[in-house]
Write an enzyme that holds these catalytic residues in place. Sequence first.
Site, PDB file in Angstrom:
ATOM      1  N   ASP A   1      -1.113   3.390   3.492  1.00  0.00           N
ATOM      2  CA  ASP A   1      -0.869   4.737   4.000  1.00  0.00           C
ATOM      3  C   ASP A   1       0.595   5.135   3.814  1.00  0.00           C
ATOM      4  O   ASP A   1       1.487   4.294   3.899  1.00  0.00           O
ATOM      5  CB  ASP A   1      -1.240   4.780   5.489  1.00  0.00           C
ATOM      6  CG  ASP A   1      -1.491   6.186   5.990  1.00  0.00           C
ATOM      7  OD1 ASP A   1      -1.597   7.101   5.155  1.00  0.00           O
ATOM      8  OD2 ASP A   1      -1.579   6.364   7.214  1.00  0.00           O
TER       9      ASP A   1
ATOM     10  N   HIS B   1       2.148   8.707  -4.853  1.00  0.00           N
ATOM     11  CA  HIS B   1       1.008   7.907  -5.300  1.00  0.00           C
ATOM     12  C   HIS B   1       1.406   7.018  -6.481  1.00  0.00           C
ATOM     13  O   HIS B   1       0.952   5.872  -6.583  1.00  0.00           O
ATOM     14  CB  HIS B   1      -0.148   8.821  -5.703  1.00  0.00           C
ATOM     15  CG  HIS B   1      -0.731   9.579  -4.549  1.00  0.00           C
ATOM     16  ND1 HIS B   1      -1.178   8.957  -3.398  1.00  0.00           N
ATOM     17  CD2 HIS B   1      -0.944  10.912  -4.360  1.00  0.00           C
ATOM     18  CE1 HIS B   1      -1.639   9.863  -2.550  1.00  0.00           C
ATOM     19  NE2 HIS B   1      -1.508  11.060  -3.112  1.00  0.00           N
TER      20      HIS B   1
ATOM     21  N   LEU C   1      -7.864 -15.119  -7.588  1.00  0.00           N
ATOM     22  CA  LEU C   1      -7.861 -14.185  -6.461  1.00  0.00           C
ATOM     23  C   LEU C   1      -8.958 -13.137  -6.630  1.00  0.00           C
ATOM     24  O   LEU C   1      -9.172 -12.612  -7.725  1.00  0.00           O
ATOM     25  CB  LEU C   1      -6.498 -13.515  -6.365  1.00  0.00           C
ATOM     26  CG  LEU C   1      -6.282 -12.521  -5.223  1.00  0.00           C
ATOM     27  CD1 LEU C   1      -4.878 -12.671  -4.652  1.00  0.00           C
ATOM     28  CD2 LEU C   1      -6.466 -11.076  -5.696  1.00  0.00           C
TER      29      LEU C   1
END
Length: 253
Positions: A28, A45, A139
């Site tokens: 956020d 962004h 991962l």
Amino acid sequence: MSVSPNPQAPAESCPIRTMPEHVAFIMDGNGRWATSRGLPRTEGHRQGLEALRKTIRHAGKVGIRVVTIYSFSSENWNRPATEVSFLMGLLKRFVQRDLSELHEANVRIRVIGGRSDLEPGILALLEEAEDLTRKNTGLDLVVAFNYGARDEIVRATQHIAQRVKDGELSVEDISEDTLSQNLDTGGLPDPDLIIRTSGEIRLSNFLLWQAAYSEFYFCDLNWPDFDEAALDQALDCFCNRERRYGGVDAKAL
């Protein structure tokens, strides 16, 4: 507001047995980061994507097994059309630029969220990422895209109900595990730690079922400013908590 970590235990001293296996991120503050600098939200962004790259690399280095990122919620379609269009373009560039690197690093990508109403080009990109990395054993990078936890639970419930209707499952056999396995995250461990940036203290419809016993870490940093040191601080905090899963601290007995 911030929830401060305990500064007395550096991440590198955290015992392996207490390191989180699965860490989820609510990334956020991209827009706020940009606005505070007099920049367009799109630049926030863009810088947020750079922070994500750093975080994924560092997570793998410190031994985290699963990373889930809240990349685009089902409610984010309500944002201005220009911003949504930019985010879709950013997704395309991420796949084009980063997919090969993630594949070479043995990262397996899994996408969760609704797919039935996605634009074909976007759906093809997500499926390309999954297909290319499906057999990787490093991962696990779980990308929550067009994701909402309530929608996920509804879809899982509908699927279970259909199985009951078809005679494949009896009502008496439905358990917590039944629902868990029918969620988008079926087969993955629940998150041990959920990190949210930018000072907000809420889940925003993210992993509501899976977060039943997760630890939470909230920090004031906007996501573009989140880096390796910030992740280490969150891990410090996690390693100094005692997880009882509804039980009692053994020391108190």
